[in-house]
Design an enzyme around this catalytic site. Structure first.
Site, short mmCIF file in Angstrom:
data_model
loop_
_atom_site.label_atom_id
_atom_site.label_comp_id
_atom_site.label_asym_id
_atom_site.label_seq_id
_atom_site.Cartn_x
_atom_site.Cartn_y
_atom_site.Cartn_z
N ASN A 10 35.28 50.26 29.69
CA ASN A 10 36.23 50.78 28.70
C ASN A 10 36.70 49.60 27.85
OD1 ASN A 10 38.29 51.91 27.24
ND2 ASN A 10 39.57 52.44 29.02
N TRP A 11 36.19 49.53 26.64
CA TRP A 11 36.55 48.40 25.76
C TRP A 11 37.96 48.54 25.18
CZ3 TRP A 11 31.64 47.55 22.16
CH2 TRP A 11 30.60 47.02 22.94
N LYS A 12 38.56 49.70 25.34
CA LYS A 12 39.90 49.96 24.76
C LYS A 12 39.88 49.62 23.26
CE LYS A 12 41.76 49.49 29.35
NZ LYS A 12 42.85 49.18 30.24
N HIS A 96 43.34 59.10 30.38
CA HIS A 96 43.47 57.69 30.74
C HIS A 96 44.95 57.33 30.82
CE1 HIS A 96 43.45 53.33 30.49
NE2 HIS A 96 42.25 53.41 31.02
N GLU A 98 46.63 54.92 29.77
CA GLU A 98 47.26 54.49 28.51
C GLU A 98 47.51 55.68 27.58
OE1 GLU A 98 44.39 51.40 27.84
OE2 GLU A 98 45.23 50.42 29.61
N GLU A 166 42.50 55.39 38.87
CA GLU A 166 43.00 54.15 38.27
C GLU A 166 44.50 54.06 38.51
OE1 GLU A 166 40.33 52.50 34.99
OE2 GLU A 166 41.53 54.04 34.03
N GLY A 172 45.10 46.28 34.11
CA GLY A 172 45.43 45.14 33.26
C GLY A 172 46.44 44.17 33.86
N SER A 208 41.76 46.28 37.22
CA SER A 208 41.54 44.86 37.49
C SER A 208 40.25 44.58 38.27
CB SER A 208 42.75 44.26 38.22
OG SER A 208 43.91 44.35 37.40
N GLY A 229 37.94 47.64 32.62
CA GLY A 229 38.57 47.37 31.34
C GLY A 229 38.25 45.97 30.87
N GLY A 230 39.19 45.05 31.05
CA GLY A 230 39.08 43.68 30.53
C GLY A 230 37.73 43.01 30.81
P1 13P Z 1 41.43 46.62 33.55
O1 13P Z 1 40.07 46.52 34.21
O2 13P Z 1 41.59 45.70 32.39
O3 13P Z 1 42.53 46.53 34.57
O4 13P Z 1 41.52 48.10 32.93
C1 13P Z 1 41.21 49.20 33.71
C2 13P Z 1 41.12 50.38 32.85
O5 13P Z 1 42.11 50.86 32.33
C3 13P Z 1 39.79 50.97 32.62
O6 13P Z 1 39.89 52.22 32.02
#
Ligand code: 13P
Length: 250
Positions: A10-12, A96, A98, A166, A172, A208, A229-230
């Site tokens: 997930n590149w957000k 999600h 967020e 999640e 994050g 994470s 994510g990251g």
């Molecule tokens: P991180 O891997 O940056 O914690 O993000 C997880 C996430 O929200 C994937 O959708």
């Protein structure tokens, strides 16, 4: 039935078009062609038309980070699921953390999105997870069940879903769930899905995830892969997570 492993990135709201293209040009070379792991990348929707060409024949699928529950209409700033379908996109994240916690997406809205995606023959990746307060108050199971119940309220039982656990406190933050915590939550989800005849659903862990915590997590019996994510923003790091997931035995 053996569940196939899946790694999703997930590149957000990251990656400029030039960065995304450079990523796409490196990525397939970092992986073996015959990898028995499914890989889906979720870029910003504005990048999808560019990346469809870039990832063509790479074996890597693309998905959308969000969509509206209506096919089209007066919904300024939203992404139409019908347009995604016409672009050939098969997967979409719904609920999600967020979206839920920053943009106020409700359980009801998540359920409506699942219904629409199923009507279009697309696969929703239903994101669920508790906040730190909910965990401390012992509400984790209730929260997960409620989120699943609402997401599946009008789902088509014959169509596929994917679930991503999640925990909000792990997203994050660098604070990954221990294998014990993650496995317990996945087992609760598996049992709950089983009651609906969905025991073979792919359940991903997210929060994470890094190359150094993948091997222990994926050895848990109910963890089928990751929503990253990251660490998905660096092609080498993400490829490493894909390879470690593939190579892990359980
Ligand atoms: P991180 O891997 O940056 O914690 O993000 C997880 C996430 O929200 C994937 O959708």
């Amino acid at each position: 039935m053996k569940r196939r492993k899946l790694v999703a990135g997930n590149w957000k709201m990251n990656m400029a078009p030039s960065e995304a293209k450079s990523y796409a040009s490196k990525y397939p070379r970092l992986l073996k062609r015959d990898m028995e792991v499914n890989i889906i990348i979720f870029p910003q929707s504005i990048l999808l038309p560019i990346l469809i060409d870039e990832f063509k024949n790479s074996g890597i699928k693309l998905g959308s980070q969000n969509c509206h529950w209506e096919l089209q209409g007066a919904f300024t700033g939203e992404t139409s699921p019908q347009t995604l379908k016409q672009l050939g996109i098969e997967y979409c994240l719904v609920g999600h953390s967020e979206r839920r916690h920053t943009f106020g997406e409700t359980n009801v809205q998540t359920g409506m999105k699942v219904r629409t995606l199923h009507q279009l023959g697309m696969t929703p990746i239903i994101c669920v997870g508790e906040t730190v307060g909910e965990r401390e108050r012992g509400q984790t199971e209730d929260i997960l069940r409620t989120q699943i119940d609402s997401a599946l309220k009008d789902a088509d039982p014959k169509k596929t879903i994917i679930v991503a656990y999640e925990p909000v406190w792990a997203i994050g933050t660098g604070r990954v769930a221990t294998p014990d915590i993650a496995q317990k939550a996945h087992a609760v989800l598996r049992e709950y899905l089983k009651q609906r005849g969905l025991q073979n659903t792919t359940i991903l862990y997210g929060g994470s995830v890094k190359p150094d915590n993948v091997a222990t997590l994926v050895s848990c019996p109910d963890i089928d892969g990751f929503l990253v994510g990251g660490a998905s923003l660096e092609p080498e790091e993400f490829a490493n997570i894909c390879l470690l997931t593939l190579n892990a035995s359980r």
